[in-house]
Design a protein around this motif. Structure first.
Motif, PDB file in Angstrom:
ATOM      1  N   GLY A 108      -6.229   1.518   8.819  1.00  0.00           N
ATOM      2  CA  GLY A 108      -4.970   1.606   8.052  1.00  0.00           C
ATOM      3  C   GLY A 108      -4.008   0.789   8.694  1.00  0.00           C
ATOM      4  O   GLY A 108      -3.351   0.006   8.116  1.00  0.00           O
ATOM      5  N   SER A 133     -10.186   5.669   4.732  1.00  0.00           N
ATOM      6  CA  SER A 133      -8.968   6.499   5.189  1.00  0.00           C
ATOM      7  C   SER A 133      -8.861   6.600   6.780  1.00  0.00           C
ATOM      8  O   SER A 133      -8.052   7.126   7.201  1.00  0.00           O
ATOM      9  CB  SER A 133      -9.307   8.043   4.652  1.00  0.00           C
ATOM     10  N   MET A 175      -9.147   1.393   0.304  1.00  0.00           N
ATOM     11  CA  MET A 175      -9.414   2.874  -0.015  1.00  0.00           C
ATOM     12  C   MET A 175      -9.999   3.555   1.063  1.00  0.00           C
ATOM     13  O   MET A 175      -9.984   4.849   1.238  1.00  0.00           O
ATOM     14  CB  MET A 175     -10.465   3.070  -1.047  1.00  0.00           C
ATOM     15  N   THR A 216      -3.322   2.341  -3.990  1.00  0.00           N
ATOM     16  CA  THR A 216      -3.168   3.761  -3.924  1.00  0.00           C
ATOM     17  C   THR A 216      -4.416   4.356  -3.390  1.00  0.00           C
ATOM     18  O   THR A 216      -5.360   3.874  -3.111  1.00  0.00           O
ATOM     19  CB  THR A 216      -2.751   4.380  -5.195  1.00  0.00           C
ATOM     20  N   ALA A 217      -4.229   5.738  -3.267  1.00  0.00           N
ATOM     21  CA  ALA A 217      -5.278   6.581  -2.638  1.00  0.00           C
ATOM     22  C   ALA A 217      -6.427   6.370  -3.799  1.00  0.00           C
ATOM     23  O   ALA A 217      -7.895   6.773  -3.186  1.00  0.00           O
ATOM     24  CB  ALA A 217      -4.950   7.907  -2.432  1.00  0.00           C
ATOM     25  N   SER A 218      -6.211   6.335  -4.964  1.00  0.00           N
ATOM     26  CA  SER A 218      -7.281   6.333  -5.779  1.00  0.00           C
ATOM     27  C   SER A 218      -7.859   5.179  -6.034  1.00  0.00           C
ATOM     28  O   SER A 218      -9.041   4.916  -6.779  1.00  0.00           O
ATOM     29  CB  SER A 218      -6.722   6.927  -7.190  1.00  0.00           C
ATOM     30  N   ARG A 267       0.767  -1.194   0.093  1.00  0.00           N
ATOM     31  CA  ARG A 267       0.051   0.041  -0.169  1.00  0.00           C
ATOM     32  C   ARG A 267       0.893   1.177   0.010  1.00  0.00           C
ATOM     33  O   ARG A 267       1.939   1.339   0.837  1.00  0.00           O
ATOM     34  CB  ARG A 267      -0.857  -0.186   1.259  1.00  0.00           C
TER      35      ARG A 267
END
Length: 413
Positions: A375, A370, A368, A215-217, A91
């Motif tokens: 996390g 947040s 994804m 990834t963040a997207s 990640r």
């Protein structure tokens, strides 16, 4: 007066052809099997433009290799397949990662990557060489009318007008018009993302490693491909993005695209050097609410369409194919459309389907999210795979589809 068939497969994509090949091996020669395909099916393979054999690549799990070995296609496919010896999962910006290795399981590979155009051509050639299955092409099913003995199928094209079949297999894709005409409802869950796909070349060799980077997207996967002239180090890219960003990157020039990819992925493979033609398509989870009824089975993307994050869609469909062929091989009276064996097939595949679809749905949302505590838990879970051999072994057995095949030990698969 309509001509009689025992099994009619509507859809000559990879799932439809694979089913035809499995049935040809398992069922008696007296069983009449017909495959109907709307695109031309010439002697030299599938015609250009067939939507199932486009610019994408397919990651075949180790279980899919075993199934193709059993039906006799693997030797031809192997020459065009790139072995996945290692999978690296990470990640972006976090410490958690995991490395999965085929050698830890005594397998030659965790899976294989084949470009769809090559995979489709190879399967089509195998079907034509074997000559056991009647191919009606180009033709399409325009109407169906169930009756007590099966289904009356109206055709347009290829000199055919009407056939009657004991079993109709609906395998004409995610946007199946045939499924809709039969009144089979679907549950659709859009992910609000598009997948951007392209073949990319880079400076360093991939050494048979597939990379899954969250990834963040959204997830970004690089699947190893066999070398070609001018691109000895290359992989198939599958990148989940917002529709707007996907459209922007698709339209961008090559330098800007490679710069954005480098920023998202990093330099583990060195500098990205080239990118092939880019394509995008929307991502959603779609499931048919009814997969079997008297005289009808819905299969492939018409039955379930998955997020590509773990590359499980076609592999699950291929296990469905093998299970259905195994169940039909046990039908003693030749009534392949009887409800009892079809329900037996669905019950037998239910756990595999639920587990695979659920995992493919959960992973992108999980990575994804947040929330910082979540996390940390994700990072620890990824790292935990590397330090917990038993957990890692079971995870890989399920991801490679081997656990599902082991669960079919009561049948000759």
């Amino acid at each position: 007066m309509s001509e009689q068939r025992d099994i009619l497969i509507a859809g000559g994509g990879m799932v439809g052809i694979s089913l035809a090949l499995q049935l040809a091996v398992r069922l008696p020669d007296t069983v009449r099997i017909t495959l109907v395909e709307g695109y031309p099916f010439p002697e030299q393979g599938v015609a250009p433009g067939h939507p199932s054999f486009d610019a994408r690549s397919t990651a075949l799990s180790y279980s899919s290799r075993l199934l193709y070995e059993q039906s006799g296609q693997w030797q031809d496919l192997a020459a065009q397949a790139c072995a996945i010896e290692t999978i690296h999962v990470s990640r972006r910006g976090r410490f958690g990662s995991a490395v999965l290795r085929a050698e830890e399981h005594g397998w030659p590979a965790l899976g294989y990557v084949v470009e769809n155009a090559l995979l489709g051509h190879s399967l089509a050639q195998a079907l034509l060489r074997q000559g056991r299955v009647e191919v009606v092409s180009p033709a399409r099913v325009t109407a169906v009318e169930p009756d007590r003995a099966g289904t009356l199928v109206q055709l347009e094209g290829a000199g055919q007008s009407c056939l009657h079949t004991r079993l109709l297999v609906v395998a004409d894709g995610a946007d199946s018009s045939l499924r809709e005409s039969l009144g089979v409802a679907v549950a659709d869950k859009p992910y609000g993302q598009h997948a951007l796909i392209a073949n990319v070349a880079f400076a360093e060799p991939h050494r048979g490693c597939a990379y899954e980077r969250f990834t963040a997207s959204g997830p970004l996967a690089l699947l190893p491909l066999v070398p070609i002239a001018g691109a000895s180090n290359r992989s198939a890219l599958v990148w989940a993005l917002s529709p707007e960003r996907a459209a922007e990157l698709k339209a961008s020039n090559e330098d800007d695209f490679l710069e954005a990819l480098q920023e998202a992925y990093g330099y583990r493979l060195g500098r990205f050097l080239r990118a092939g033609e880019r394509h995008t398509y929307p991502l959603s989870r779609r499931e048919a609410q009814e997969q079997v009824r008297r005289g009808v089975v819905v299969m492939g993307n018409a039955a379930h369409t998955l997020h590509p994050v773990a590359g499980q869609g076609f592999n699950l469909a291929l296990r469905d194919v093998a299970r259905l062929a195994a169940v039909l091989s046990e039908v003693g009276d030749g009534d392949y459309g009887a409800l009892d064996p079809l329900q037996r097939y669905q019950r037998a595949q239910q756990a595999d389907q639920q587990r695979t679809i659920g995992a493919s749905d959960l992973l992108p949302e999980l990575f994804m999210h947040s929330d910082p505590l979540l996390g940390m838990a994700r990072d620890l879970a990824l790292s935990g795979l590397d330090v917990t051999p038993r957990l890692k072994r079971e995870f890989v057995r399920y991801a490679a589809g081997v656990a599902a095949l082991d669960g079919q030990s009561g049948e000759a698969l």
